[in-house]
Motif scaffolding. Structure first.
Motif, PDB file in Angstrom:
ATOM      1  N   ILE A  19       0.853  -1.138   0.101  1.00 56.21           N
ATOM      2  CA  ILE A  19       0.217   0.295   0.005  1.00 56.21           C
ATOM      3  C   ILE A  19       0.355   0.911   0.263  1.00 56.21           C
ATOM      4  N   CYS A  20       1.673   1.047   0.948  1.00 57.71           N
ATOM      5  CA  CYS A  20       2.359   3.096   1.590  1.00 57.71           C
ATOM      6  C   CYS A  20       4.082   2.312   0.711  1.00 57.71           C
ATOM      7  N   ASN A  21       4.196   1.253   0.541  1.00 58.40           N
ATOM      8  CA  ASN A  21       6.000   0.723   0.162  1.00 58.40           C
ATOM      9  C   ASN A  21       6.709   1.000   1.086  1.00 58.40           C
ATOM     10  N   ASN A  22       6.761   1.204   2.102  1.00 57.64           N
ATOM     11  CA  ASN A  22       7.826   1.647   2.749  1.00 57.64           C
ATOM     12  C   ASN A  22       7.532  -0.465   3.861  1.00 57.64           C
ATOM     13  N   GLU A  23       9.246  -0.263   3.623  1.00 58.41           N
ATOM     14  CA  GLU A  23       9.443  -2.064   4.344  1.00 58.41           C
ATOM     15  C   GLU A  23       8.787  -1.866   5.975  1.00 58.41           C
TER      16      GLU A  23
END
Ligand SMILES: [Zn+2]
Length: 212
Positions: A19-23
């Motif tokens: 969804i947010c592409n953060n780790e």
């Protein structure tokens, strides 16, 4: 279970939230039907979008029981669809009314309350008796307790006051938050909130609550 750091190599395998592409780390994620999202996105979805209503609209209320957590049965595509729909609604509302009002919320849910004095005290029980509560996403600005607002109900405009503002957080329901009375009395853009209006009627699903 190797949850607590026995396997350092596993920790180094970095996954990214779809969804947010953060780790993401294993401990700070939640498994949905067909994928995993990060706990930040989980918190955002629970607070920001009316998952329960969306699920019931889509599946006619027959698929899952009320006590079930609908988020965990959703797919990544479902979550993306909810976000897209909310952003679309926000753009339309702010586009048509944002020039006139500093804060806007569209009512996803409307209900009447009659809290008991033993739960909320005599004074609040009297003030809130038969008042309407709207729940929805704040699409611009912020709302605070005692703000003057206008209810846009079709062509009608009804002025009233916010008796209270309760931010929606996690899985805690309205009555629990009202009774505890530990909430912030204000809520800002891109969050979901309950607004207690000083009216007993004249608000429906889809109406907009606006602040001058
Ligand atoms: Zn995320």
């Amino acid at each position: 279970m190797a949850l607590f750091g026995k396997n350092k190599d596993k920790e180094k395998e970095k996954k990214h939230c779809p969804i947010c592409n953060n780790e993401m780390t294993f401990l700070k994620s939640v498994a949905l039907a067909d994928g995993t999202i990060c706990s930040d996105c989980e918190a955002m979805l629970r607070g920001k979008y009316d998952i329960d209503r969306w699920w019931h609209l889509r599946f006619d209320g027959t698929v899952k029981q009320k006590s079930h957590d609908p988020l965990l049965d959703m797919s990544i595509a479902d979550v993306q669809a909810i976000i897209a729909e909310a952003k679309q609604n926000q753009a339309e509302t702010v586009g048509s009314l944002g020039g006139e009002f500093s804060a806007l919320l569209t009512a996803d849910d409307v209900f009447s309350i009659e809290p008991k004095a033993k739960d909320v005290g005599v004074k609040r029980a009297k003030a809130y008796k038969n008042r309407l509560v709207v729940r929805g996403m704040i699409q611009s600005g912020e709302f605070s307790k005692e703000d003057s607002v206008v209810i846009l109900h079709g062509d009608a405009r009804l002025e009233t006051v916010l008796l209270d503002v309760i931010p929606c957080g996690g899985a805690v329901d309205f009555n629990t938050e009202l009774k505890a009375n530990m909430h912030k009395k204000t809520a800002g853009v891109n969050t979901n909130a309950w607004l207690i209006l000083d009216v007993e009627q004249g608000v429906a699903h889809g109406d907009v609550i606006a602040k001058a």
